[in-house]
Design a protein around this motif. Structure first.
Motif, PDB file in Angstrom:
ATOM      1  N   TYR A  86       0.810  -1.215   0.000  1.00 11.23           N
ATOM      2  CA  TYR A  86       0.000   0.000   0.000  1.00 11.23           C
ATOM      3  C   TYR A  86       0.850   1.274   0.000  1.00 11.23           C
ATOM      4  O   TYR A  86       0.358   2.347   0.355  1.00 11.23           O
ATOM      5  CB  TYR A  86      -0.964  -0.019   1.190  1.00 11.23           C
ATOM      6  CG  TYR A  86      -2.027  -1.084   1.055  1.00 11.23           C
ATOM      7  CD1 TYR A  86      -2.842  -1.143  -0.070  1.00 11.23           C
ATOM      8  CD2 TYR A  86      -2.212  -2.049   2.048  1.00 11.23           C
ATOM      9  CE1 TYR A  86      -3.805  -2.133  -0.211  1.00 11.23           C
ATOM     10  CE2 TYR A  86      -3.186  -3.033   1.914  1.00 11.23           C
ATOM     11  CZ  TYR A  86      -3.975  -3.068   0.787  1.00 11.23           C
ATOM     12  OH  TYR A  86      -4.937  -4.046   0.651  1.00 11.23           O
ATOM     13  N   THR A 106      -8.681  -5.040   3.381  1.00 11.33           N
ATOM     14  CA  THR A 106      -7.304  -4.656   3.058  1.00 11.33           C
ATOM     15  C   THR A 106      -6.279  -5.774   3.196  1.00 11.33           C
ATOM     16  O   THR A 106      -5.246  -5.747   2.515  1.00 11.33           O
ATOM     17  CB  THR A 106      -6.854  -3.495   3.961  1.00 11.33           C
ATOM     18  OG1 THR A 106      -6.880  -3.931   5.346  1.00 11.33           O
ATOM     19  CG2 THR A 106      -7.757  -2.282   3.797  1.00 11.33           C
ATOM     20  N   PRO A 109      -5.560  -9.311   0.349  1.00  8.28           N
ATOM     21  CA  PRO A 109      -4.660  -9.112  -0.805  1.00  8.28           C
ATOM     22  C   PRO A 109      -3.173  -9.171  -0.451  1.00  8.28           C
ATOM     23  O   PRO A 109      -2.345  -9.431  -1.331  1.00  8.28           O
ATOM     24  CB  PRO A 109      -5.040  -7.707  -1.303  1.00  8.28           C
ATOM     25  CG  PRO A 109      -6.453  -7.509  -0.857  1.00  8.28           C
ATOM     26  CD  PRO A 109      -6.522  -8.197   0.477  1.00  8.28           C
ATOM     27  N   ALA A 112      -2.255 -12.940  -0.894  1.00  7.41           N
ATOM     28  CA  ALA A 112      -2.675 -13.604  -2.123  1.00  7.41           C
ATOM     29  C   ALA A 112      -1.774 -13.168  -3.264  1.00  7.41           C
ATOM     30  O   ALA A 112      -1.284 -12.030  -3.291  1.00  7.41           O
ATOM     31  CB  ALA A 112      -4.128 -13.255  -2.442  1.00  7.41           C
ATOM     32  N   ASP A 114      -0.884 -12.133  -7.193  1.00  7.95           N
ATOM     33  CA  ASP A 114      -1.525 -11.226  -8.139  1.00  7.95           C
ATOM     34  C   ASP A 114      -2.574 -11.973  -8.959  1.00  7.95           C
ATOM     35  O   ASP A 114      -2.267 -12.969  -9.613  1.00  7.95           O
ATOM     36  CB  ASP A 114      -0.466 -10.610  -9.057  1.00  7.95           C
ATOM     37  CG  ASP A 114      -1.045  -9.570  -9.993  1.00  7.95           C
ATOM     38  OD1 ASP A 114      -1.993  -8.868  -9.595  1.00  7.95           O
ATOM     39  OD2 ASP A 114      -0.559  -9.459 -11.137  1.00  7.95           O
ATOM     40  N   MET A 118      -9.612 -14.994  -3.946  1.00 10.50           N
ATOM     41  CA  MET A 118      -9.722 -14.672  -2.528  1.00 10.50           C
ATOM     42  C   MET A 118     -11.180 -14.898  -2.116  1.00 10.50           C
ATOM     43  O   MET A 118     -12.072 -14.192  -2.568  1.00 10.50           O
ATOM     44  CB  MET A 118      -9.338 -13.212  -2.248  1.00 10.50           C
ATOM     45  CG  MET A 118      -7.923 -12.838  -2.648  1.00 10.50           C
ATOM     46  SD  MET A 118      -7.439 -11.156  -2.106  1.00 10.50           S
ATOM     47  CE  MET A 118      -8.674 -10.144  -2.952  1.00 10.50           C
ATOM     48  N   HIS A 179     -11.154 -11.884  -7.095  1.00  8.70           N
ATOM     49  CA  HIS A 179      -9.748 -12.127  -7.385  1.00  8.70           C
ATOM     50  C   HIS A 179      -8.925 -10.919  -6.949  1.00  8.70           C
ATOM     51  O   HIS A 179      -9.447  -9.809  -6.827  1.00  8.70           O
ATOM     52  CB  HIS A 179      -9.533 -12.410  -8.881  1.00  8.70           C
ATOM     53  CG  HIS A 179      -9.940 -13.796  -9.281  1.00  8.70           C
ATOM     54  ND1 HIS A 179     -11.241 -14.125  -9.609  1.00  8.70           N
ATOM     55  CD2 HIS A 179      -9.222 -14.946  -9.391  1.00  8.70           C
ATOM     56  CE1 HIS A 179     -11.306 -15.415  -9.916  1.00  8.70           C
ATOM     57  NE2 HIS A 179     -10.095 -15.941  -9.786  1.00  8.70           N
ATOM     58  N   ASN A 180      -7.654 -11.172  -6.719  1.00  6.68           N
ATOM     59  CA  ASN A 180      -6.777 -10.125  -6.195  1.00  6.68           C
ATOM     60  C   ASN A 180      -6.383  -9.148  -7.310  1.00  6.68           C
ATOM     61  O   ASN A 180      -5.245  -9.107  -7.756  1.00  6.68           O
ATOM     62  CB  ASN A 180      -5.532 -10.761  -5.561  1.00  6.68           C
ATOM     63  CG  ASN A 180      -4.719  -9.761  -4.774  1.00  6.68           C
ATOM     64  OD1 ASN A 180      -5.176  -8.661  -4.477  1.00  6.68           O
ATOM     65  ND2 ASN A 180      -3.499 -10.136  -4.418  1.00  6.68           N
ATOM     66  N   ARG A 181      -7.398  -8.367  -7.724  1.00  9.59           N
ATOM     67  CA  ARG A 181      -7.180  -7.366  -8.768  1.00  9.59           C
ATOM     68  C   ARG A 181      -7.858  -6.047  -8.386  1.00  9.59           C
ATOM     69  O   ARG A 181      -8.376  -5.339  -9.239  1.00  9.59           O
ATOM     70  CB  ARG A 181      -7.754  -7.847 -10.104  1.00  9.59           C
ATOM     71  CG  ARG A 181      -7.161  -9.151 -10.633  1.00  9.59           C
ATOM     72  CD  ARG A 181      -7.596  -9.401 -12.070  1.00  9.59           C
ATOM     73  NE  ARG A 181      -7.135 -10.700 -12.527  1.00  9.59           N
ATOM     74  CZ  ARG A 181      -7.894 -11.792 -12.553  1.00  9.59           C
ATOM     75  NH1 ARG A 181      -9.160 -11.713 -12.155  1.00  9.59           N
ATOM     76  NH2 ARG A 181      -7.416 -12.942 -12.992  1.00  9.59           N
ATOM     77  N   LEU A 182      -7.885  -5.737  -7.109  1.00  5.07           N
ATOM     78  CA  LEU A 182      -8.537  -4.511  -6.673  1.00  5.07           C
ATOM     79  C   LEU A 182      -7.884  -3.293  -7.312  1.00  5.07           C
ATOM     80  O   LEU A 182      -6.655  -3.207  -7.399  1.00  5.07           O
ATOM     81  CB  LEU A 182      -8.470  -4.382  -5.149  1.00  5.07           C
ATOM     82  CG  LEU A 182      -9.438  -5.253  -4.335  1.00  5.07           C
ATOM     83  CD1 LEU A 182      -9.129  -5.115  -2.854  1.00  5.07           C
ATOM     84  CD2 LEU A 182     -10.880  -4.885  -4.625  1.00  5.07           C
TER      85      LEU A 182
END
Length: 326
Positions: A86, A106, A109, A112, A114, A118, A179-182
């Motif tokens: 972050y 928060t 991710p 996990a 890329d 999740m 999925h871990n694509r925030l």
């Protein structure tokens, strides 16, 4: 019973919890690890190092067998990862140090890969039958459905509306799949819009963020017949006031058709009592996949109409009468 399919890749699960939740959370983990028909890889995230040891001891006592894996991290472990992950997003970094529930957004991710799946779980779940998780949307978000809504505090919801941030209705955060694509830049702007470091340290702010994410990402609700959320309906409140026991009230829930039950509020404390009394039927197999239902927007007008009814109920003394019931 259908045999677990060990050939499948493990589902990636995450749970943020305190050891204070273990009286009911241990049943969430035990039912998960003994009834899930596909392998799971469970990451638990807690606060202090001593908390980490207490949770690990509970999981070791359950003794999950077969393909399931689990590990426990404390907040310091997460902090070390967050410093890099972050970096450049001070609003998200500060949000992590707000209410512990906010870390459900928060912190998964941080552990996990890329783009990795999740599945974020609350600790107050129960899995009454042998089951499989639904497919996680490739680009969207899957959430549980609840009636009516738990979006509060009011001033934070209104900050979203004033900034024209669309919110989804009926959002329950017992289970969230993505999925871990925030979009971290977007999430940073959202947190600042909602109040940033001035945000009240209330757990329900988490639901507002999920509601905004739902409308931003797309996806939909998990089938409410299979992924059921406790609703503290009027008749249940009256029954409690009349002295009916919690486990007796739970008997009205159709556990035989559920993959998962989210016992939010007071119901989470009734699950252990019902288990101790042998009150659940033997588990059945519910392995079929179900489709997502599209998210329902919550327009400002509809939200404000609900708020007016709540104000009236407060004036009439409804909340004083049922104040002890979460």
């Amino acid at each position: 019973m259908t045999a677990p399919n060990h050939a499948r890749p493990p589902r990636k699960l995450f749970c943020v919890l305190s050891p204070r939740s273990l009286p009911y959370a241990r049943h969430a983990f035990e039912s998960l690890l003994t009834r899930c028909l596909e392998p799971v890889d469970l990451t638990l995230i807690t606060d202090e190092e001593a908390d980490k040891a207490a949770i690990a001891e509970t999981l070791e006592g359950i003794g999950p067998s077969g393909p399931h894996r689990w590990r426990v991290h404390c907040k310091r472990d997460a902090d070390e990862r967050a410093a890099d992950f972050y970096s450049g997003f001070p609003g998200i970094a500060a949000f992590r140090d707000g209410h512990p529930c906010w870390r459900k957004i928060t912190d998964p991710p941080l552990f996990a890969g890329d783009g990795e799946e999740m599945i974020v779980l609350d600790p107050d779940l129960y899995f009454p039958n042998f089951f499989t998780f639904e497919p996680t949307p490739e680009t969207g978000l899957a959430l549980m459905w609840q009636r009516p809504s738990c979006l509060l505090p009011h001033e934070v919801v209104m900050a979203a509306y004033e900034a024209s941030v669309p919110l989804a209705h009926h959002v329950d955060i017992g289970v969230a799949q993505l999925h871990n694509r925030l979009d971290l830049a977007w999430l940073e702007r959202l947190i600042r819009t909602l109040g940033g470091q001035r945000l009240p340290r209330k757990m329900h702010v988490e639901a507002i963020v999920w509601a905004a994410l739902a409308m931003r990402m797309g996806g939909g609700y998990l089938d409410a017949r299979r992924w059921a959320c406790w609703r503290n309906a009027q008749w249940k409140r009256v029954a409690v006031k009349a002295g009916v026991s919690g486990p007796t009230i739970l008997a009205a829930e159709d556990f035989g058709s559920m993959k998962c039950f989210h016992g939010g509020g007071v119901a989470k404390w009734w699950i252990p009592d019902r288990i101790a009394a042998g009150g659940f039927a033997p588990p059945e197999v519910i392995g079929e996949r179900t489709a997502l239902q599209p998210f329902v927007p919550l327009p400002r007008q509809a939200y404000e109409s609900t708020q007016r009814r709540k104000v009236l109920a407060r004036r009439l003394g409804y909340y004083r009468l049922f104040a002890a019931q979460a």
